[in-house]
Motif scaffolding. Sequence first.
Motif, PDB file in Angstrom:
ATOM      1  N   PRO A  11       0.823  -1.206   0.000  1.00 53.29           N
ATOM      2  CA  PRO A  11       0.000   0.000   0.000  1.00 53.29           C
ATOM      3  C   PRO A  11       0.863   1.264   0.000  1.00 53.29           C
ATOM      4  O   PRO A  11       1.887   1.327   0.681  1.00 53.29           O
ATOM      5  N   GLY A  15      -3.122   4.221   0.312  1.00 53.69           N
ATOM      6  CA  GLY A  15      -3.594   2.871   0.582  1.00 53.69           C
ATOM      7  C   GLY A  15      -3.594   2.564   2.076  1.00 53.69           C
ATOM      8  O   GLY A  15      -4.529   1.947   2.589  1.00 53.69           O
ATOM      9  N   LYS A  18      -6.563   4.117   3.624  1.00 53.99           N
ATOM     10  CA  LYS A  18      -7.778   3.340   3.340  1.00 53.99           C
ATOM     11  C   LYS A  18      -7.849   2.075   4.193  1.00 53.99           C
ATOM     12  O   LYS A  18      -8.921   1.692   4.663  1.00 53.99           O
ATOM     13  N   LEU A  19      -6.690   1.421   4.406  1.00 53.50           N
ATOM     14  CA  LEU A  19      -6.673   0.235   5.254  1.00 53.50           C
ATOM     15  C   LEU A  19      -7.015   0.599   6.701  1.00 53.50           C
ATOM     16  O   LEU A  19      -7.710  -0.144   7.389  1.00 53.50           O
ATOM     17  N   SER A  24     -13.010   0.545   0.916  1.00 54.94           N
ATOM     18  CA  SER A  24     -12.881  -0.512  -0.095  1.00 54.94           C
ATOM     19  C   SER A  24     -12.702   0.031  -1.513  1.00 54.94           C
ATOM     20  O   SER A  24     -12.634  -0.745  -2.459  1.00 54.94           O
ATOM     21  N   TRP A  26     -10.398   0.856  -3.573  1.00 61.84           N
ATOM     22  CA  TRP A  26      -8.966   0.742  -3.868  1.00 61.84           C
ATOM     23  C   TRP A  26      -8.697   1.113  -5.321  1.00 61.84           C
ATOM     24  O   TRP A  26      -9.415   0.683  -6.220  1.00 61.84           O
ATOM     25  N   THR A  27      -7.642   1.910  -5.576  1.00 63.10           N
ATOM     26  CA  THR A  27      -7.254   2.310  -6.930  1.00 63.10           C
ATOM     27  C   THR A  27      -5.770   2.013  -7.135  1.00 63.10           C
ATOM     28  O   THR A  27      -5.042   1.786  -6.158  1.00 63.10           O
ATOM     29  N   ASP A  30      -3.193   3.596  -4.901  1.00 64.33           N
ATOM     30  CA  ASP A  30      -3.088   3.129  -3.521  1.00 64.33           C
ATOM     31  C   ASP A  30      -2.045   2.035  -3.354  1.00 64.33           C
ATOM     32  O   ASP A  30      -1.910   1.460  -2.275  1.00 64.33           O
ATOM     33  N   GLU A  31      -1.308   1.732  -4.428  1.00 62.49           N
ATOM     34  CA  GLU A  31      -0.285   0.679  -4.394  1.00 62.49           C
ATOM     35  C   GLU A  31       1.046   1.214  -4.911  1.00 62.49           C
ATOM     36  O   GLU A  31       1.090   2.127  -5.731  1.00 62.49           O
ATOM     37  N   GLN A 164      -5.441  -6.167   0.536  1.00 57.19           N
ATOM     38  CA  GLN A 164      -4.538  -5.224  -0.131  1.00 57.19           C
ATOM     39  C   GLN A 164      -3.204  -5.043   0.598  1.00 57.19           C
ATOM     40  O   GLN A 164      -2.381  -4.256   0.173  1.00 57.19           O
TER      41      GLN A 164
END
Length: 173
Positions: A11, A15, A18-19, A24, A26-27, A30-31, A164
């Motif tokens: 992440p 990310g 969001k975690l 939820s 996720w884009t 976010d990684e 994720q």
Amino acid sequence: METNPFTAILPSASGLQKLTCGASDWTPADETVQAGDSYYWYELTQDGVHQWRLLASWPEQLSVTTMLPGGINTVLYVQNPVIEMLIDDWVGHFAPTREFTDPAGVRHRLWQVTEAPVNADLTETLAKITPRKTWLTTTSTPLVMLVADQEWAKFKQQPTIPEQLIKIQVNTD
């Protein structure tokens, strides 16, 4: 066990946020792909209890006997002093690569093992270990969480691992 270090997708800052919130949506932003092949130490903490796991790549042609079906299979093994020493040394000298607390109050921390000699020591040590037989068998996946028996026993109900949290970068060559 036939394991290896791997290139991970973790992440990003967005990310992790969001975690933390349990979002939820996720884009790709976010990684982030990590540099180089590594093993990852993973610590889960719930209600003051810590559990250690080692994240590794697993040959896709091998089936795995696992505790939990899912994106990352969990494989138990008998505790090994060399692995314990390597965890203690690495975690004692380096800050986590990723850290967050999820909405259920579980703290997740990852350390990326970036030194090639340590990764080589882990691969060599793990090669001599036979996974413990368990009662669930799933299809092979390229990413596994290795957990010592004593670590697994720490939680009666295993905490949920966010989907994720970590992925393996698949080469498209």
